[in-house]
Design a protein around this motif. Structure first.
Motif, PDB file in Angstrom:
ATOM      1  N   GLY A  76       0.621 -81.332  -9.655  1.00 35.19           N
ATOM      2  CA  GLY A  76       0.427 -82.755  -9.402  1.00 35.19           C
ATOM      3  C   GLY A  76       1.567 -83.502 -10.047  1.00 35.19           C
ATOM      4  N   VAL A  77       1.299 -84.708 -10.510  1.00 30.63           N
ATOM      5  CA  VAL A  77       2.305 -85.481 -11.249  1.00 30.63           C
ATOM      6  C   VAL A  77       2.221 -84.985 -12.690  1.00 30.63           C
ATOM      7  N   HIS A  78       3.013 -83.974 -12.987  1.00 29.60           N
ATOM      8  CA  HIS A  78       2.854 -83.181 -14.207  1.00 29.60           C
ATOM      9  C   HIS A  78       3.727 -83.614 -15.382  1.00 29.60           C
ATOM     10  N   LEU A  79       4.691 -84.498 -15.157  1.00 32.07           N
ATOM     11  CA  LEU A  79       5.654 -84.820 -16.215  1.00 32.07           C
ATOM     12  C   LEU A  79       4.998 -85.404 -17.457  1.00 32.07           C
ATOM     13  N   GLN A  80       3.986 -86.256 -17.281  1.00 31.88           N
ATOM     14  CA  GLN A  80       3.295 -86.825 -18.436  1.00 31.88           C
ATOM     15  C   GLN A  80       2.574 -85.731 -19.221  1.00 31.88           C
ATOM     16  N   GLU A  81       1.981 -84.779 -18.520  1.00 32.98           N
ATOM     17  CA  GLU A  81       1.282 -83.685 -19.203  1.00 32.98           C
ATOM     18  C   GLU A  81       2.255 -82.841 -20.022  1.00 32.98           C
ATOM     19  N   MET A  82       3.475 -82.703 -19.535  1.00 34.31           N
ATOM     20  CA  MET A  82       4.471 -81.894 -20.237  1.00 34.31           C
ATOM     21  C   MET A  82       4.909 -82.537 -21.552  1.00 34.31           C
ATOM     22  N   GLN A  83       4.610 -83.817 -21.730  1.00 36.08           N
ATOM     23  CA  GLN A  83       4.961 -84.523 -22.971  1.00 36.08           C
ATOM     24  C   GLN A  83       3.858 -84.446 -24.018  1.00 36.08           C
ATOM     25  N   LYS A  84       2.717 -83.902 -23.649  1.00 33.21           N
ATOM     26  CA  LYS A  84       1.575 -83.853 -24.555  1.00 33.21           C
ATOM     27  C   LYS A  84       1.544 -82.525 -25.307  1.00 33.21           C
ATOM     28  N   LYS A  85       1.870 -82.578 -26.588  1.00 34.37           N
ATOM     29  CA  LYS A  85       1.910 -81.356 -27.397  1.00 34.37           C
ATOM     30  C   LYS A  85       0.549 -80.665 -27.432  1.00 34.37           C
ATOM     31  N   ASN A  86      -0.529 -81.446 -27.553  1.00 34.70           N
ATOM     32  CA  ASN A  86      -1.856 -80.816 -27.632  1.00 34.70           C
ATOM     33  C   ASN A  86      -2.217 -80.097 -26.329  1.00 34.70           C
ATOM     34  N   VAL A  87      -1.766 -80.614 -25.190  1.00 34.46           N
ATOM     35  CA  VAL A  87      -2.019 -79.951 -23.912  1.00 34.46           C
ATOM     36  C   VAL A  87      -1.250 -78.641 -23.846  1.00 34.46           C
ATOM     37  N   LEU A  88       0.034 -78.687 -24.191  1.00 32.90           N
ATOM     38  CA  LEU A  88       0.847 -77.470 -24.145  1.00 32.90           C
ATOM     39  C   LEU A  88       0.350 -76.434 -25.143  1.00 32.90           C
ATOM     40  N   ASP A  89      -0.054 -76.883 -26.332  1.00 32.53           N
ATOM     41  CA  ASP A  89      -0.605 -75.956 -27.326  1.00 32.53           C
ATOM     42  C   ASP A  89      -1.898 -75.316 -26.816  1.00 32.53           C
ATOM     43  N   TRP A  90      -2.754 -76.121 -26.170  1.00 28.08           N
ATOM     44  CA  TRP A  90      -4.012 -75.589 -25.635  1.00 28.08           C
ATOM     45  C   TRP A  90      -3.743 -74.565 -24.534  1.00 28.08           C
ATOM     46  N   ILE A  91      -2.814 -74.880 -23.640  1.00 34.87           N
ATOM     47  CA  ILE A  91      -2.469 -73.936 -22.568  1.00 34.87           C
ATOM     48  C   ILE A  91      -1.963 -72.631 -23.163  1.00 34.87           C
ATOM     49  N   ALA A  92      -1.068 -72.727 -24.146  1.00 36.25           N
ATOM     50  CA  ALA A  92      -0.512 -71.525 -24.781  1.00 36.25           C
ATOM     51  C   ALA A  92      -1.613 -70.701 -25.448  1.00 36.25           C
ATOM     52  N   LEU A  93      -2.532 -71.360 -26.137  1.00 38.55           N
ATOM     53  CA  LEU A  93      -3.626 -70.668 -26.816  1.00 38.55           C
ATOM     54  C   LEU A  93      -4.557 -69.982 -25.823  1.00 38.55           C
ATOM     55  N   GLN A  94      -4.922 -70.687 -24.756  1.00 34.55           N
ATOM     56  CA  GLN A  94      -5.797 -70.103 -23.740  1.00 34.55           C
ATOM     57  C   GLN A  94      -5.125 -68.935 -23.034  1.00 34.55           C
ATOM     58  N   ALA A  95      -3.829 -69.059 -22.789  1.00 39.15           N
ATOM     59  CA  ALA A  95      -3.090 -67.986 -22.110  1.00 39.15           C
ATOM     60  C   ALA A  95      -3.071 -66.710 -22.949  1.00 39.15           C
ATOM     61  N   GLN A  96      -3.088 -66.859 -24.269  1.00 38.56           N
ATOM     62  CA  GLN A  96      -3.093 -65.684 -25.149  1.00 38.56           C
ATOM     63  C   GLN A  96      -4.403 -64.920 -25.065  1.00 38.56           C
ATOM     64  N   SER A  97      -5.508 -65.637 -24.886  1.00 43.92           N
ATOM     65  CA  SER A  97      -6.811 -64.969 -24.889  1.00 43.92           C
ATOM     66  C   SER A  97      -7.327 -64.631 -23.493  1.00 43.92           C
ATOM     67  N   ALA A  98      -6.825 -65.291 -22.464  1.00 40.63           N
ATOM     68  CA  ALA A  98      -7.280 -65.016 -21.096  1.00 40.63           C
ATOM     69  C   ALA A  98      -6.733 -63.677 -20.610  1.00 40.63           C
ATOM     70  N   ASN A  99      -7.459 -63.050 -19.714  1.00 36.85           N
ATOM     71  CA  ASN A  99      -6.983 -61.796 -19.118  1.00 36.85           C
ATOM     72  C   ASN A  99      -5.892 -62.048 -18.094  1.00 36.85           C
ATOM     73  N   LEU A 100      -6.021 -63.161 -17.375  1.00 38.21           N
ATOM     74  CA  LEU A 100      -5.050 -63.542 -16.347  1.00 38.21           C
ATOM     75  C   LEU A 100      -4.789 -65.029 -16.426  1.00 38.21           C
ATOM     76  N   VAL A 101      -3.550 -65.416 -16.089  1.00 34.76           N
ATOM     77  CA  VAL A 101      -3.152 -66.817 -16.034  1.00 34.76           C
ATOM     78  C   VAL A 101      -2.531 -67.057 -14.675  1.00 34.76           C
ATOM     79  N   ALA A 102      -2.889 -68.185 -14.057  1.00 38.14           N
ATOM     80  CA  ALA A 102      -2.346 -68.507 -12.743  1.00 38.14           C
ATOM     81  C   ALA A 102      -1.984 -69.985 -12.690  1.00 38.14           C
ATOM     82  N   SER A 103      -1.095 -70.315 -11.748  1.00 41.59           N
ATOM     83  CA  SER A 103      -0.764 -71.721 -11.524  1.00 41.59           C
ATOM     84  C   SER A 103      -0.691 -71.980 -10.037  1.00 41.59           C
ATOM     85  N   VAL A 104      -0.954 -73.228  -9.698  1.00 35.53           N
ATOM     86  CA  VAL A 104      -0.805 -73.700  -8.327  1.00 35.53           C
ATOM     87  C   VAL A 104       0.281 -74.765  -8.347  1.00 35.53           C
ATOM     88  N   CYS A 105       1.222 -74.663  -7.425  1.00 33.26           N
ATOM     89  CA  CYS A 105       2.221 -75.713  -7.236  1.00 33.26           C
ATOM     90  C   CYS A 105       3.008 -75.943  -8.539  1.00 33.26           C
TER      91      CYS A 105
END
Length: 194
Positions: A76-105
């Motif tokens: 989507g309109v992702h640039l604002q999300e890329m500026q949020k440290k807590n969002v990026l930290d959460w994604i990184a943390l979830q990716a470490q514990s998830a079995n699979l990670v996927a993205s759309v677009c």
């Protein structure tokens, strides 16, 4: 299996609705039912205004989301999300514990900004391929692909390609038979080859 889909303001509607429909339909068609438990996650758990002002109520926020087996990050309109440290930290943390990670677009940009994509083969919406290559030269960005399966990370092209990728994930996590039944139930012409 918990399938958590991260959404945010100005997320592309079909990016999350398509995969949600695939996994919820697949779950209804399994025996026993509820093989996939799919849910939406927002940063706070409060309503999110997706593209076009489409109001969505995520089931969870970062603080109360259950463990995630398959994490899907939408575009989507992702640039604002890329500026949020807590969002990026959460994604990184979830990716470490998830079995699979996927993205759309353009969700691939969020995965890359969070440090989840390092030297992977990936794809994104055709309109954003040049920007992804320029921003993350360590990635091998592939064109004209509905999705790219790099093992534990799967990325898809834009919008409707997320449905094809999600059906591929159903086949990978359960069976091709269930993916085919799901596509038929959805009356969707599944592109099986990426």
């Amino acid at each position: 299996m918990n399938v958590g889909i991260y959404i945010y303001d100005n997320a592309e509607v079909l990016d999350f609705s398509g995969p949600f429909e695939v996994f919820s339909t697949a779950s209804r068609l399994t025996e026993p039912t509820d093989f996939f438990n799919v849910f939406l996650i927002g940063e706070t758990g409060q309503s999110v205004l997706a593209r076009g002002g489409y109001s969505v109520n995520p089931a969870y926020g970062f603080l109360d989301a259950p463990g995630i087996d398959l994490l899907i990050i939408v575009g989507g309109v992702h640039l604002q999300e890329m500026q949020k440290k807590n969002v990026l930290d959460w994604i990184a943390l979830q990716a470490q514990s998830a079995n699979l990670v996927a993205s759309v677009c353009t969700g691939a940009f969020l995965l890359a900004a969070a440090g989840v994509l390092k030297h992977h083969h990936v794809t994104t919406h055709w309109e954003d391929i040049t920007d992804l290559r320029a921003s993350y030269p360590n990635l091998t960005v592939q064109e004209s692909r509905r999705w790219v399966d790099a093992g534990d990370i799967i990325t898809s092209g834009g919008i409707s390609a997320g449905i094809d990728m999600s059906l591929h994930l159903v086949s990978k996590l359960h069976s091709t038979e269930l993916a085919e039944k799901t596509a038929r139930q959805m009356e969707f012409d599944w592109t099986k080859n990426a």
